[in-house]
Design a protein around this motif. Structure first.
Motif, PDB file in Angstrom:
ATOM      1  N   MET A  73       9.367 -24.513   0.543  1.00  0.00           N
ATOM      2  CA  MET A  73       8.309 -25.462   0.199  1.00  0.00           C
ATOM      3  C   MET A  73       8.434 -25.978  -1.223  1.00  0.00           C
ATOM      4  SD  MET A  73       4.147 -25.018   0.413  1.00  0.00           S
ATOM      5  CE  MET A  73       4.067 -25.466   2.149  1.00  0.00           C
ATOM      6  N   ILE A  74       8.122 -27.259  -1.382  1.00  0.00           N
ATOM      7  CA  ILE A  74       7.886 -27.872  -2.694  1.00  0.00           C
ATOM      8  C   ILE A  74       6.415 -28.271  -2.717  1.00  0.00           C
ATOM      9  CG2 ILE A  74       8.398 -29.809  -4.220  1.00  0.00           C
ATOM     10  CD1 ILE A  74      11.147 -29.991  -2.803  1.00  0.00           C
ATOM     11  N   SER A  75       5.662 -27.771  -3.668  1.00  0.00           N
ATOM     12  CA  SER A  75       4.250 -28.160  -3.803  1.00  0.00           C
ATOM     13  C   SER A  75       4.007 -28.529  -5.265  1.00  0.00           C
ATOM     14  CB  SER A  75       3.315 -27.028  -3.353  1.00  0.00           C
ATOM     15  OG  SER A  75       3.634 -25.809  -3.979  1.00  0.00           O
ATOM     16  N   LEU A  76       3.635 -29.784  -5.483  1.00  0.00           N
ATOM     17  CA  LEU A  76       3.520 -30.334  -6.829  1.00  0.00           C
ATOM     18  C   LEU A  76       2.125 -30.916  -7.054  1.00  0.00           C
ATOM     19  CD1 LEU A  76       6.898 -32.317  -6.893  1.00  0.00           C
ATOM     20  CD2 LEU A  76       6.473 -30.053  -7.890  1.00  0.00           C
ATOM     21  N   ARG A  77       1.537 -30.576  -8.204  1.00  0.00           N
ATOM     22  CA  ARG A  77       0.284 -31.202  -8.620  1.00  0.00           C
ATOM     23  C   ARG A  77       0.635 -32.455  -9.421  1.00  0.00           C
ATOM     24  NH1 ARG A  77      -4.959 -29.091  -9.336  1.00  0.00           N
ATOM     25  NH2 ARG A  77      -4.146 -26.966  -9.122  1.00  0.00           N
ATOM     26  N   LEU A  78       0.074 -33.596  -9.006  1.00  0.00           N
ATOM     27  CA  LEU A  78       0.351 -34.885  -9.651  1.00  0.00           C
ATOM     28  C   LEU A  78      -0.928 -35.388 -10.304  1.00  0.00           C
ATOM     29  CD1 LEU A  78       2.253 -36.486  -6.625  1.00  0.00           C
ATOM     30  CD2 LEU A  78       3.211 -35.066  -8.450  1.00  0.00           C
ATOM     31  N   VAL A  79      -0.889 -35.559 -11.604  1.00  0.00           N
ATOM     32  CA  VAL A  79      -2.072 -35.988 -12.357  1.00  0.00           C
ATOM     33  C   VAL A  79      -1.793 -37.347 -12.978  1.00  0.00           C
ATOM     34  CG1 VAL A  79      -3.629 -35.448 -14.261  1.00  0.00           C
ATOM     35  CG2 VAL A  79      -2.731 -33.601 -12.825  1.00  0.00           C
ATOM     36  N   ARG A 164       8.437 -31.671   6.851  1.00  0.00           N
ATOM     37  CA  ARG A 164       7.191 -32.424   6.966  1.00  0.00           C
ATOM     38  C   ARG A 164       6.600 -32.574   5.570  1.00  0.00           C
ATOM     39  NH1 ARG A 164       6.274 -27.661  10.099  1.00  0.00           N
ATOM     40  NH2 ARG A 164       5.324 -26.026   8.802  1.00  0.00           N
ATOM     41  N   ILE A 165       5.733 -33.561   5.415  1.00  0.00           N
ATOM     42  CA  ILE A 165       5.183 -33.864   4.096  1.00  0.00           C
ATOM     43  C   ILE A 165       3.722 -34.276   4.234  1.00  0.00           C
ATOM     44  CG2 ILE A 165       5.968 -36.277   4.231  1.00  0.00           C
ATOM     45  CD1 ILE A 165       6.478 -36.103   1.170  1.00  0.00           C
ATOM     46  N   HIS A 166       2.911 -33.904   3.258  1.00  0.00           N
ATOM     47  CA  HIS A 166       1.500 -34.292   3.206  1.00  0.00           C
ATOM     48  C   HIS A 166       1.119 -34.521   1.753  1.00  0.00           C
ATOM     49  CE1 HIS A 166       1.791 -32.136   7.065  1.00  0.00           C
ATOM     50  NE2 HIS A 166       0.817 -32.936   7.471  1.00  0.00           N
ATOM     51  N   LEU A 167       0.123 -35.358   1.574  1.00  0.00           N
ATOM     52  CA  LEU A 167      -0.426 -35.611   0.241  1.00  0.00           C
ATOM     53  C   LEU A 167      -1.911 -35.287   0.280  1.00  0.00           C
ATOM     54  CD1 LEU A 167       0.211 -36.726  -2.620  1.00  0.00           C
ATOM     55  CD2 LEU A 167      -0.531 -38.981  -1.767  1.00  0.00           C
ATOM     56  N   LEU A 168      -2.322 -34.324  -0.525  1.00  0.00           N
ATOM     57  CA  LEU A 168      -3.725 -33.917  -0.605  1.00  0.00           C
ATOM     58  C   LEU A 168      -4.354 -34.587  -1.825  1.00  0.00           C
ATOM     59  CD1 LEU A 168      -3.269 -30.062  -0.034  1.00  0.00           C
ATOM     60  CD2 LEU A 168      -3.332 -31.890   1.670  1.00  0.00           C
ATOM     61  N   LEU A 177       1.222 -32.882  -3.711  1.00  0.00           N
ATOM     62  CA  LEU A 177       2.244 -33.299  -2.752  1.00  0.00           C
ATOM     63  C   LEU A 177       2.908 -32.054  -2.187  1.00  0.00           C
ATOM     64  CD1 LEU A 177       3.706 -35.800  -1.543  1.00  0.00           C
ATOM     65  CD2 LEU A 177       5.443 -35.484  -3.337  1.00  0.00           C
ATOM     66  N   VAL A 178       2.938 -31.942  -0.859  1.00  0.00           N
ATOM     67  CA  VAL A 178       3.439 -30.744  -0.184  1.00  0.00           C
ATOM     68  C   VAL A 178       4.586 -31.139   0.746  1.00  0.00           C
ATOM     69  CG1 VAL A 178       2.865 -28.792   1.308  1.00  0.00           C
ATOM     70  CG2 VAL A 178       1.135 -29.717  -0.257  1.00  0.00           C
ATOM     71  N   ILE A 179       5.772 -30.610   0.490  1.00  0.00           N
ATOM     72  CA  ILE A 179       6.930 -30.843   1.349  1.00  0.00           C
ATOM     73  C   ILE A 179       7.417 -29.491   1.857  1.00  0.00           C
ATOM     74  CG2 ILE A 179       9.241 -31.851   1.565  1.00  0.00           C
ATOM     75  CD1 ILE A 179       7.380 -32.721  -1.538  1.00  0.00           C
ATOM     76  N   THR A 180       7.371 -29.294   3.161  1.00  0.00           N
ATOM     77  CA  THR A 180       7.842 -28.063   3.783  1.00  0.00           C
ATOM     78  C   THR A 180       9.120 -28.368   4.557  1.00  0.00           C
ATOM     79  OG1 THR A 180       5.553 -27.325   4.034  1.00  0.00           O
ATOM     80  CG2 THR A 180       7.231 -26.130   5.279  1.00  0.00           C
ATOM     81  N   MET A 181      10.168 -27.602   4.310  1.00  0.00           N
ATOM     82  CA  MET A 181      11.451 -27.806   4.973  1.00  0.00           C
ATOM     83  C   MET A 181      11.940 -26.497   5.563  1.00  0.00           C
ATOM     84  SD  MET A 181      13.563 -29.965   2.101  1.00  0.00           S
ATOM     85  CE  MET A 181      12.782 -31.177   1.037  1.00  0.00           C
ATOM     86  N   HIS A 182      12.664 -26.607   6.668  1.00  0.00           N
ATOM     87  CA  HIS A 182      13.353 -25.427   7.188  1.00  0.00           C
ATOM     88  C   HIS A 182      14.637 -25.241   6.386  1.00  0.00           C
ATOM     89  CE1 HIS A 182      15.477 -22.685   9.899  1.00  0.00           C
ATOM     90  NE2 HIS A 182      14.290 -22.398  10.406  1.00  0.00           N
ATOM     91  N   HIS A 183      14.999 -23.985   6.191  1.00  0.00           N
ATOM     92  CA  HIS A 183      16.193 -23.639   5.412  1.00  0.00           C
ATOM     93  C   HIS A 183      17.462 -24.282   5.986  1.00  0.00           C
ATOM     94  CE1 HIS A 183      18.727 -21.551   2.731  1.00  0.00           C
ATOM     95  NE2 HIS A 183      18.762 -20.359   3.292  1.00  0.00           N
ATOM     96  N   LEU A 414       3.315 -40.028 -14.485  1.00  0.00           N
ATOM     97  CA  LEU A 414       2.660 -38.878 -13.873  1.00  0.00           C
ATOM     98  C   LEU A 414       2.919 -37.601 -14.661  1.00  0.00           C
ATOM     99  CD1 LEU A 414       3.510 -39.370 -10.074  1.00  0.00           C
ATOM    100  CD2 LEU A 414       1.261 -39.669 -11.149  1.00  0.00           C
ATOM    101  N   ILE A 415       1.941 -36.714 -14.630  1.00  0.00           N
ATOM    102  CA  ILE A 415       2.139 -35.345 -15.098  1.00  0.00           C
ATOM    103  C   ILE A 415       2.383 -34.504 -13.848  1.00  0.00           C
ATOM    104  CG2 ILE A 415       1.117 -33.379 -16.282  1.00  0.00           C
ATOM    105  CD1 ILE A 415      -0.626 -35.372 -17.837  1.00  0.00           C
ATOM    106  N   VAL A 416       3.549 -33.897 -13.756  1.00  0.00           N
ATOM    107  CA  VAL A 416       3.965 -33.173 -12.555  1.00  0.00           C
ATOM    108  C   VAL A 416       4.110 -31.699 -12.901  1.00  0.00           C
ATOM    109  CG1 VAL A 416       5.669 -33.010 -10.696  1.00  0.00           C
ATOM    110  CG2 VAL A 416       5.229 -35.219 -11.811  1.00  0.00           C
ATOM    111  N   THR A 417       3.357 -30.852 -12.222  1.00  0.00           N
ATOM    112  CA  THR A 417       3.439 -29.400 -12.432  1.00  0.00           C
ATOM    113  C   THR A 417       3.467 -28.700 -11.073  1.00  0.00           C
ATOM    114  OG1 THR A 417       1.021 -29.250 -12.560  1.00  0.00           O
ATOM    115  CG2 THR A 417       2.238 -29.464 -14.649  1.00  0.00           C
ATOM    116  N   PRO A 418       4.015 -27.482 -11.015  1.00  0.00           N
ATOM    117  CA  PRO A 418       4.016 -26.754  -9.745  1.00  0.00           C
ATOM    118  C   PRO A 418       2.593 -26.423  -9.306  1.00  0.00           C
ATOM    119  CG  PRO A 418       5.575 -25.789 -11.304  1.00  0.00           C
ATOM    120  CD  PRO A 418       4.742 -26.762 -12.082  1.00  0.00           C
TER     121      PRO A 418
END
Length: 508
Positions: A73-79, A164-168, A177-183, A414-418
């Protein structure tokens, strides 16, 4: 120009993987193996095989379809203000750029194959989930709960894109921003590439400027086809022969003192316990490693093996460790599963001093990196180890010192943090994962919660740090005599054993 001594000093600062890569590239410069190691474009009309790593992951998923342990997973807070349409365009650009992101893995009469879908057949839109009506605490909790739940959802690889990807949306100008990938389509290196390209392409799209990313020389499918052709050419016979000797029977099974008996079926329920090494200790490890002609990785691995020896009294210990698997320059910018696993088998018999053991580990590590071209999956196929449904083949513990290029997460807009979440899965009984950042070494222990209690792992981390301190202070002390007693043990009056055990195992 560097003097001989200066070159030797610089060489000693390289990781073992970089040393092996340097050696191989020098070989290529000298004209050795060039024709055998060039990766051509594949023939479009043929069925595209899965790489050896993908094959193993595909079969594991078919065996246990609901298993999410191999999700990444990649999960990033975008401000700051976010342009939703440009986010969609950015994701489309990444999917267009990397064919592996458009690949499904159906089963045919010839086994599983890669089928690359055209962009025209895909409708890529990033779902937007609005959480703004909740209070701040509720938004944060909902975002974390939603993200962790998504991490636990498996993929159907035969018919579904393995990502798959979603934006909360938490506030007007705060998103996750949430990106989930299979290995099967990614690895640690690829996750960093994804973040780097996400930022670069979003920036270019917002400002209507051309992307600075260079064209990709090949695609993952080219690599998979080449890998099969290369292995079929018997180019690796010498390397395979090395591994057959190094991993000759009987292969030891690490008998760690668990808090609960191992199940007959391998489980993946896990947890992570964070750890940070004191800066002074890490500096001392660097200095001692250089003095001994080794690397910090070798020393940290050797100390981990001593810890396992002290927990089990076993003198033949196998630990796995991943390598990037990108020895070709053209593979470096690609998304995909290139990671390979090396097997480090060390003989600890004779109660050597740690300095002597470190040289044993160095010898094994350098030989392993020299023979790293054999995919771990091919190795299992050749060795045919005794299999058990309750444990992984060949090794059950991992040691990782990550050396992945870190993406720069700041943009002009953007300010991008985990966005940190809790991971509740594990692939092995026990893994130590470390990474250096700003000259500080930190990381975590990932462990199977069906086998270990939380306090057992906390105690293990204390023993590992105490052992490293003892090693630096007394490097010639026999490994059976190095103290494991930490201040945490002393405070609660406990032996460093993790379960009731024979007297000799308690005499630490």
């Amino acid at each position: 120009m560097y003097t001989k001594d200066e070159l030797a000093k610089r060489r000693n600062t390289l990781s073992t993987e970089k040393l092996a890569l340097l050696h191989k590239r020098i070989q290529h410069k000298a004209g050795q193996e060039v024709s055998a190691r060039t990766i051509p474009l594949h023939v479009p009309s043929i069925n595209i095989p899965l790489s050896f790593a993908q094959q193993r992951l595909w079969f594991l998923q078919q065996f246990d379809p609901e298993n999410a342990a191999y999700n990444e997973m990649i999960s990033l807070r975008l401000v700051n203000p976010l342009n939703y349409e440009e986010v969609n365009q950015t994701i489309r650009s990444i999917v267009q750029r990397h064919e592996v992101m458009r690949t499904i893995f159906p089963f045919t009469a010839d086994g599983p194959i890669q089928v690359i879908q055209s962009m025209e057949d895909l409708d890529i839109v990033v779902p937007l989930i609005d959480l703004q009506s909740l209070s701040y605490e509720e938004r944060e909790a909902a975002a974390r709960q939603w993200t962790e739940a998504d991490m636990q959802c498996s993929f159907h690889l035969t018919e579904q894109l393995p990502w798959r990807i979603h934006l909360l949306q938490l506030e007007r100008d705060v998103h996750v921003l949430v990106i989930t990938m299979h290995h099967i389509v990614t690895d640690a290196w690829s996750l960093e590439i994804f973040v780097k390209e996400l930022i670069a392409l979003y920036q270019a799209s917002c400002h209507n400027t051309p992307s600075s990313l260079p064209d990709l020389p090949i695609q993952y499918a080219d690599y998979a086809c080449w890998q099969h052709q290369w292995l079929a050419s018997r180019s690796l016979e010498k390397q395979i022969s090395y591994w057959q000797q190094q991993l000759a029977d009987p292969l030891p099974v690490l008998e760690l003192p668990f808090d609960r008996p191992r199940s007959d079926i391998l489980t993946h329920h896990g947890r992570r316990s964070n750890w940070s090494m004191p800066a002074q200790l890490y500096q001392a490890i660097h200095q001692f490693s250089q003095q001994e002609g080794t690397t910090p990785f070798m020393l940290l691995l050797a100390a981990f093996k001593v810890l396992l020896y002290r927990y089990t009294l076993q003198e033949d210990i196998i630990v796995g460790s991943p390598v990037a698997g990108r020895l070709h320059i053209e593979l470096e910018p690609l998304l995909g599963c290139f990671v390979n696993t090396l097997v480090f088998r060390t003989n600890l018999e004779g109660n050597p001093g740690f300095r002597e053991l470190l040289q044993r580990v160095r010898h094994v590590a350098l030989a392993a990196y020299e023979h790293q071209d054999v995919p771990f999956e091919k190795l299992v196929q050749v060795l045919q180890p005794e299999r058990s449904t309750g444990r992984n083949p060949i090794f059950q513990t991992m040691f990782v010192l990550q050396n992945v290029p870190q993406a720069q997460a700041q943009t002009l807009d953007l300010i991008v943090t985990p966005f940190e979440i809790t991971i509740n899965t594990t692939r092995f009984d026990l893994s130590i994962v470390l990474q250096e950042a700003s000259h500080v070494l930190g990381g975590y222990v990932e462990y199977n919660t069906d086998l270990f209690n939380d306090d057992t792992i906390e105690r293990l981390l204390g023993h590992y740090q105490t052992l490293l301190e003892q090693i630096i202070a007394h490097p010639d002390t026999p490994i059976a005599e190095l103290s494991l007693h930490s201040s945490w043990d002393t405070e609660i009056g406990m032996s460093p054993c993790v379960r009731p055990c024979p007297d000799e195992r308690c005499s630490w």
